[in-house]
Design an enzyme around this catalytic site. Structure first.
Site, short mmCIF file in Angstrom:
data_model
loop_
_atom_site.label_atom_id
_atom_site.label_comp_id
_atom_site.label_asym_id
_atom_site.label_seq_id
_atom_site.Cartn_x
_atom_site.Cartn_y
_atom_site.Cartn_z
N SER A 40 4.61 5.29 -5.97
CA SER A 40 4.45 5.51 -7.49
C SER A 40 5.30 5.85 -8.62
CB SER A 40 3.48 7.30 -7.74
OG SER A 40 4.52 8.26 -8.01
N GLU A 69 -1.19 -6.72 -8.11
CA GLU A 69 -0.09 -6.07 -8.98
C GLU A 69 0.43 -4.55 -8.90
OE1 GLU A 69 -2.99 -3.90 -12.22
OE2 GLU A 69 -3.85 -6.10 -12.85
N ARG A 89 -3.25 14.38 -12.21
CA ARG A 89 -2.93 14.45 -13.58
C ARG A 89 -3.28 13.90 -14.85
NH1 ARG A 89 -1.95 20.10 -14.64
NH2 ARG A 89 -0.92 20.11 -12.78
N ARG A 120 7.91 -0.23 -9.30
CA ARG A 120 7.72 0.43 -7.86
C ARG A 120 8.55 -0.60 -6.67
NH1 ARG A 120 2.48 2.67 -8.06
NH2 ARG A 120 1.45 2.01 -10.25
#
Length: 150
Positions: A40, A69, A89, A120
């Protein structure tokens, strides 16, 4: 005696929203199945490529777009293999409950460059090991049970 449950309306940001994810997979030369995880962007946890619905794209196509992507992958999408849930969140600090529909992606190409390549990491691994690396309990089960043969 029958218990009666009182229904209360959840807070608006607790209503489940849906995202679409790809579970990228391939076969090794020996015939073993591997799946790909990506980190992430913010917390660097291992996850699968996922995102919000994209206008004019069907769910599987939106998942394929996220796989390109976030991980630079393209290939053939299969039918959904299941759902998992997590709490996202939001920038406001509140939490949004999210249901993620997961589609297997048989990877045909790993592109040398892709939009989020500098944000990433990606890792191919056996499904059992991938299940250990992810945090979400339902995603762990989904990956551990993944069988591309049906």
């Amino acid at each position: 005696m029958t218990k009666i449950r009182q229904r209360t309306r959840p807070e608006p940001d607790r209503e489940p929203r849906t995202q679409y994810a790809a579970l990228p997979w391939r076969r090794t030369p020996e015939g073993a199945v591997e799946v790909l995880l990506v980190t992430s962007r913010e917390t660097r946890r291992w996850v699968i490529p996922k995102g919000w619905p994209i206008k004019k794209l069907k769910p599987a196509a939106a998942a394929a777009q996220e796989a390109f992507e976030e991980a630079g992958l393209s290939g053939t999408m299969g039918k959904a293999v299941g759902d998992y849930h997590y709490d996202k969140r939001l920038r406001s600090g509140r939490t949004q409950h999210v249901r993620v529909r997961v589609f297997p992606l048989l990877v045909a190409e790993e592109h040398p460059a892709w939009p989020e390549m500098d944000q990433r990491e990606r890792r191919w691994t056996a499904p059992a090991h991938a299940a250990e690396l992810v945090d979400e309990p339902e995603l762990k089960l989904l990956i551990a049970a993944f069988n591309p043969n049906g």
